[in-house]
Enzyme design. Structure first.
Site, mmCIF file in Angstrom:
data_model
loop_
_atom_site.group_PDB
_atom_site.id
_atom_site.type_symbol
_atom_site.label_atom_id
_atom_site.label_comp_id
_atom_site.label_asym_id
_atom_site.label_seq_id
_atom_site.Cartn_x
_atom_site.Cartn_y
_atom_site.Cartn_z
ATOM 1 N N ASP B 7 0.866 -1.188 0.000
ATOM 2 C CA ASP B 7 0.000 0.000 0.000
ATOM 3 C C ASP B 7 0.897 1.231 0.000
ATOM 4 O OD1 ASP B 7 -2.076 1.829 0.358
ATOM 5 O OD2 ASP B 7 -2.021 1.634 2.541
ATOM 6 N N GLU B 68 -3.350 -2.128 -4.545
ATOM 7 C CA GLU B 68 -4.692 -1.572 -4.691
ATOM 8 C C GLU B 68 -4.665 -0.665 -5.919
ATOM 9 O OE1 GLU B 68 -6.782 -0.261 -0.919
ATOM 10 O OE2 GLU B 68 -7.024 1.568 -2.073
ATOM 11 N N ASP B 141 -0.742 0.986 9.846
ATOM 12 C CA ASP B 141 -0.210 1.399 8.543
ATOM 13 C C ASP B 141 -0.164 0.251 7.538
ATOM 14 O OD1 ASP B 141 0.177 4.050 9.099
ATOM 15 O OD2 ASP B 141 2.185 3.754 9.904
#
Lengths: 180, 180
Positions: B7, B68, B141
């Site tokens: 991410d 993503e 996170d």
């Protein structure tokens, strides 16, 4: 001093290496990394730019890498693609610990032509003139990259005095050095 | 099969490695690469993400890297920063020839919680439950990175049968293999 100018587009990434020594510009090499339009694979595209620029850096050992500042793009998708290409190019240089510099399009045009609003043809004409480039076919993709490198040279006239080329000159011509 | 979820944000890049074998999920490691806010140097930021992920990959040897999908951001500047971080992370994986996959935020939420519109807390709760994570302080996170990896596992249940873990199992347990 050896200056690598990079113009990373999402379809073509232009690059150019020039030498700037005692106020004189010389062309070392220029080229373009064409990423096929049909090749829609983002990961391969980034890899291609990174590896090809890596090879240019290994071959020419530039002192600094210079980029055009990007502010915007026509839409979010193209800004993303442009940023991806730019990040690959920046990584190729920063992983080799090459210094980074950037200029706005206006600064580059002003340095090369004297006019910050100069058109593409005028920039191309001046780049060819300043670097004594005869060829045309493959030249155009690298124009902006070479203009960016020239801009750095013209705006940092003083640094050329302490350049790698000068050190090399001393090494190659020890008899020409005054001993105090 | 070992799955690396990433991410990549412009300030923090979360990552998580999970193993998926015979329908069972196990946590290998997770963490976050914090790029100091004060450090405004883009080239160093990209390098930090690239080198840290490189170390994770060398340590865990994932079979696939999952991201993503990014469609938009609040403004052009933040979209550029996000794209730079993403490109660094993609390059770290593609230069090691690790396969690439991506899912939309909706697909990820749906896979992990059953609801494509689930909130952040719900996703975190499910990630902790599925991977039996006790800790909390540094966990947040990495939540989205782990959720992305889990999404890949759940949507590719069949591939786990031909996983690296299975090969390793055979090597470590040659007596348990039926010879035909």
């Amino acid at each position: 001093m050896l200056i690598l100018g990079i113009d990373p587009g999402s379809v073509v990434c232009g690059y150019g290496v020039i030498e700037f020594y005692s106020g004189k510009l010389s062309l070392i090499e220029y080229g373009s990394i064409k990423v096929k339009k049909k090749n829609e694979d983002l990961t391969q595209r980034l890899k291609e730019i990174f590896l090809r620029l890596n090879a240019v850096i290994d071959r020419t050992k530039p002192d600094i890498a210079v980029f055009e500042t990007v502010f915007y793009s026509k839409n979010a998708q193209s800004l993303m693609k442009l940023s991806f290409a730019r990040a690959s190019a920046i990584l190729a240089t920063s992983l080799k610990d090459i210094k980074f510099a950037e200029f706005t399009p206006r600064e580059i045009k002003k340095s090369v032509t004297g006019n910050g609003n100069a058109g593409k043809k005028q920039v191309q004409f001046m780049v060819r003139t300043l670097l004594k480039i005869q060829e045309t076919p493959d030249f155009y993709d690298a124009t902006d990259a070479l203009a960016t490198a020239i801009c750095y040279a013209f705006r940092n006239q003083n640094i050329a005095k302490t350049s790698k080329t000068w050190t090399e000159f001393i090494k190659q011509n020890p008899d020409k050095i005054l001993k105090i």
